[in-house]
Design a protein around this motif. Structure first.
Motif, PDB file in Angstrom:
ATOM      1  N   ILE A 137       0.613  -1.105  -0.131  1.00 49.51           N
ATOM      2  CA  ILE A 137      -0.028   0.039  -0.038  1.00 49.51           C
ATOM      3  C   ILE A 137       0.695   1.198   0.076  1.00 49.51           C
ATOM      4  N   THR A 138       2.184   1.225   0.753  1.00 48.55           N
ATOM      5  CA  THR A 138       2.783   2.449   0.888  1.00 48.55           C
ATOM      6  C   THR A 138       3.307   2.678  -0.637  1.00 48.55           C
ATOM      7  N   ASN A 139       3.398   1.728  -1.323  1.00 49.82           N
ATOM      8  CA  ASN A 139       4.156   1.905  -2.828  1.00 49.82           C
ATOM      9  C   ASN A 139       3.035   2.520  -3.714  1.00 49.82           C
ATOM     10  N   ILE A 140       1.999   2.029  -3.528  1.00 47.89           N
ATOM     11  CA  ILE A 140       0.910   2.523  -4.346  1.00 47.89           C
ATOM     12  C   ILE A 140       0.496   3.917  -3.860  1.00 47.89           C
ATOM     13  N   LEU A 141       0.706   3.982  -2.684  1.00 46.68           N
ATOM     14  CA  LEU A 141       0.373   5.617  -2.254  1.00 46.68           C
ATOM     15  C   LEU A 141       1.285   6.702  -2.899  1.00 46.68           C
ATOM     16  N   MET A 142       2.528   6.017  -2.653  1.00 41.11           N
ATOM     17  CA  MET A 142       3.864   7.015  -3.114  1.00 41.11           C
ATOM     18  C   MET A 142       3.949   6.949  -4.431  1.00 41.11           C
ATOM     19  N   ARG A 143       3.222   6.372  -5.437  1.00 38.12           N
ATOM     20  CA  ARG A 143       3.526   6.350  -6.663  1.00 38.12           C
ATOM     21  C   ARG A 143       3.714   7.661  -7.520  1.00 38.12           C
ATOM     22  N   ASP A 144       2.736   8.319  -7.369  1.00 34.31           N
ATOM     23  CA  ASP A 144       2.640   9.765  -8.223  1.00 34.31           C
ATOM     24  C   ASP A 144       4.023  10.676  -7.520  1.00 34.31           C
ATOM     25  N   PHE A 145       4.088  10.612  -6.241  1.00 37.75           N
ATOM     26  CA  PHE A 145       5.176  11.269  -5.776  1.00 37.75           C
ATOM     27  C   PHE A 145       6.473  10.849  -6.253  1.00 37.75           C
ATOM     28  N   ASP A 146       6.853   9.630  -6.311  1.00 38.94           N
ATOM     29  CA  ASP A 146       7.900   8.958  -6.677  1.00 38.94           C
ATOM     30  C   ASP A 146       8.150   9.493  -8.055  1.00 38.94           C
ATOM     31  N   ASN A 147       7.102   9.345  -9.142  1.00 44.35           N
ATOM     32  CA  ASN A 147       7.363   9.563 -10.554  1.00 44.35           C
ATOM     33  C   ASN A 147       7.689  10.959 -10.772  1.00 44.35           C
ATOM     34  N   GLU A 148       6.821  11.811  -9.781  1.00 49.69           N
ATOM     35  CA  GLU A 148       7.085  13.406 -10.005  1.00 49.69           C
ATOM     36  C   GLU A 148       8.731  13.828  -9.551  1.00 49.69           C
ATOM     37  N   VAL A 149       8.961  13.024  -8.453  1.00 50.99           N
ATOM     38  CA  VAL A 149      10.375  13.508  -8.097  1.00 50.99           C
ATOM     39  C   VAL A 149      11.411  12.763  -8.901  1.00 50.99           C
ATOM     40  N   GLY A 150      11.136  11.642  -9.486  1.00 48.29           N
ATOM     41  CA  GLY A 150      12.245  10.911 -10.188  1.00 48.29           C
ATOM     42  C   GLY A 150      12.288  11.789 -11.667  1.00 48.29           C
ATOM     43  N   ALA A 151      11.039  12.360 -12.328  1.00 48.29           N
ATOM     44  CA  ALA A 151      11.230  13.237 -13.324  1.00 48.29           C
ATOM     45  C   ALA A 151      11.964  14.552 -13.119  1.00 48.29           C
ATOM     46  N   TRP A 152      11.868  15.013 -12.141  1.00 48.47           N
ATOM     47  CA  TRP A 152      12.501  16.299 -11.743  1.00 48.47           C
ATOM     48  C   TRP A 152      14.042  15.832 -11.461  1.00 48.47           C
ATOM     49  N   CYS A 153      14.313  14.656 -10.947  1.00 43.60           N
ATOM     50  CA  CYS A 153      15.547  14.336 -10.818  1.00 43.60           C
ATOM     51  C   CYS A 153      16.403  14.071 -11.943  1.00 43.60           C
ATOM     52  N   ARG A 154      15.622  13.497 -12.878  1.00 40.16           N
ATOM     53  CA  ARG A 154      16.195  12.801 -14.215  1.00 40.16           C
ATOM     54  C   ARG A 154      16.667  14.113 -15.133  1.00 40.16           C
ATOM     55  N   GLU A 155      15.831  15.292 -14.980  1.00 43.80           N
ATOM     56  CA  GLU A 155      16.182  16.435 -15.914  1.00 43.80           C
ATOM     57  C   GLU A 155      17.618  17.046 -15.425  1.00 43.80           C
ATOM     58  N   ARG A 156      17.785  16.962 -14.238  1.00 42.64           N
ATOM     59  CA  ARG A 156      19.178  17.485 -13.579  1.00 42.64           C
ATOM     60  C   ARG A 156      20.222  16.377 -13.395  1.00 42.64           C
ATOM     61  N   GLN A 157      20.090  15.090 -14.086  1.00 41.27           N
ATOM     62  CA  GLN A 157      21.111  14.176 -13.956  1.00 41.27           C
ATOM     63  C   GLN A 157      21.370  13.679 -12.223  1.00 41.27           C
ATOM     64  N   ILE A 158      20.242  13.685 -11.685  1.00 39.49           N
ATOM     65  CA  ILE A 158      20.329  13.192 -10.224  1.00 39.49           C
ATOM     66  C   ILE A 158      19.642  11.865 -10.312  1.00 39.49           C
ATOM     67  N   ALA A 159      20.483  10.895  -9.634  1.00 37.23           N
ATOM     68  CA  ALA A 159      19.752   9.540  -9.450  1.00 37.23           C
ATOM     69  C   ALA A 159      18.840   9.638  -8.124  1.00 37.23           C
ATOM     70  N   TYR A 160      17.627   9.042  -8.285  1.00 34.91           N
ATOM     71  CA  TYR A 160      16.598   8.808  -7.144  1.00 34.91           C
ATOM     72  C   TYR A 160      16.103   7.468  -6.994  1.00 34.91           C
ATOM     73  N   THR A 161      16.141   7.077  -5.689  1.00 35.32           N
ATOM     74  CA  THR A 161      15.181   5.982  -5.480  1.00 35.32           C
ATOM     75  C   THR A 161      14.653   5.870  -3.950  1.00 35.32           C
ATOM     76  N   ARG A 162      13.860   5.304  -3.761  1.00 35.86           N
ATOM     77  CA  ARG A 162      13.199   5.176  -2.365  1.00 35.86           C
ATOM     78  C   ARG A 162      12.756   3.693  -1.942  1.00 35.86           C
ATOM     79  N   TYR A 163      13.482   3.553  -0.703  1.00 31.48           N
ATOM     80  CA  TYR A 163      13.405   2.155  -0.251  1.00 31.48           C
ATOM     81  C   TYR A 163      12.463   2.487   1.206  1.00 31.48           C
ATOM     82  N   CYS A 164      11.177   2.110   1.168  1.00 35.01           N
ATOM     83  CA  CYS A 164      10.236   2.509   2.227  1.00 35.01           C
ATOM     84  C   CYS A 164      10.440   3.864   2.517  1.00 35.01           C
ATOM     85  N   ASP A 165      10.606   4.193   3.706  1.00 38.14           N
ATOM     86  CA  ASP A 165      10.786   5.542   4.122  1.00 38.14           C
ATOM     87  C   ASP A 165      12.114   6.093   3.930  1.00 38.14           C
TER      88      ASP A 165
END
Length: 320
Positions: free
Chosen positions: A152-180
């Motif tokens: 459920i936490t992964n489902i809840l954070m899906r849009d957040f992860d995608n938005e932050v990931g896209a922001w990071c990708r534009e700036r050549q920043i690697a992003y991952t989330r492992y639970c909290d």
């Protein structure tokens, strides 16, 4: 995706009678047990562990319904193919690593968020959304210890992860989330990432734990989910030494002898299984290490089903 508008369809697919689902949902307090586990960082983690009946219901909800919900590729825990290694690998050899921690992650998730994200209206009738969300919730929080909670936490954070990931990708920043735990790496300013992350977290009802924010430049040990990533993925040296020493003593004094000397309680086969798990974990992080491969072979042969428990031969003592 299957759409559930009738209770009978849900009951059929879960394989659990409607009466049981409603009876449990109306008496949830009776179906959770509180347990406390010590944290490695100090303090305790409070778990709400479901009893066998509720656990069975939650496992069916997870298997039949939740695992088919999309999650972000930036989420590396609680999903098929996810692991601490998957979380660490994108951050190898970066100029700096920023680690952020979400404060009281599970406890901050509201019932309404579970209902809206895990059981959306376009898939479930309203009465089924309420029932399913109740069965996955408890004591005014998303219960740590419930089989459904991590997914459920992964489902809840899906849009957040995608938005932050896209922001990071534009700036050549690697992003991952492992639970909290969120990790960012590359060449960037720390405050720039914080300005991106904090308002998005607040919109979800989350806040950062400032005491766990870590800025790790390349001249310091960069540890991501327990894995050193400065030049390559590696197990911390103290863990490698501890395992090597423990295996050495097992081979020098025999397994039971080492357990007695070290004051290790419990059956020998359970201790061997724990050792084998540690060896396999280190091999996953650093595959191909000959001494670990030999240690794994020796531990497997020492298992009771392979005639283990005998005295170690001089040849075996030479391993490591």
């Amino acid at each position: 995706m299957i759409v559930y508008r009738e209770l009978s369809s849900l009951v059929r697919d879960l394989g659990i009678p409607a009466g049981t689902l409603y009876a449990v949902s109306n008496t949830l307090d009776r179906h959770y047990i509180r347990r406390q586990l010590p944290k490695s960082s100090g303090g305790v983690r409070e778990l709400s562990v479901p009893d066998p009946l509720l656990k069975h219901i939650q496992r069916q909800i997870l298997r039949v319904l939740l695992v088919h919900m999309p999650v972000s590729p930036y989420a590396t825990a609680y999903r098929y193919g996810g692991s601490t290694l998957c979380n660490a690998a994108p951050h190898v050899g970066k100029p700096c690593v920023l680690k952020l921690d979400i404060c009281h992650f599970f406890d901050s998730i509201l019932y309404s968020a579970v209902k809206e994200t895990a059981f959306p209206a376009e898939v479930y009738a309203e009465n089924l959304r309420i029932l399913l969300a109740m069965l996955c919730y408890g004591w005014d929080r998303l219960p740590q210890g419930a089989p459904t909670s991590p997914c459920i936490t992964n489902i809840l954070m899906r849009d957040f992860d995608n938005e932050v990931g896209a922001w990071c990708r534009e700036r050549q920043i690697a992003y991952t989330r492992y639970c909290d735990d969120m990790t960012f790496s590359g060449d960037f300013a720390r405050d720039e990432v914080l300005r991106c992350v904090e308002p998005r977290l607040r919109a979800l009802g989350f806040y950062l734990n400032p005491g766990k924010t870590k800025w790790l430049p390349a001249d310091r040990r960069q540890l991501v989910t327990g894995i050193v990533v400065n030049k390559k993925c590696n197990v911390p040296s103290e863990e490698r030494r501890a395992l090597r020493q423990e295996l050495h003593f097992c081979q020098k004094f025999g397994i039971s002898g080492h357990m007695a000397r070290a004051g290790i309680d419990g059956p020998e086969d359970r201790y061997l299984a724990q050792l084998l798990g540690r060896v396999n974990y280190q091999l996953q992080i650093t595959p191909g290490r000959r001494e670990l491969q030999e240690a794994r072979d020796w531990l497997i042969k020492a298992q009771p089903q392979y005639g283990g428990g005998r005295e170690t031969s001089p040849a075996e003592k030479q391993i490591l």
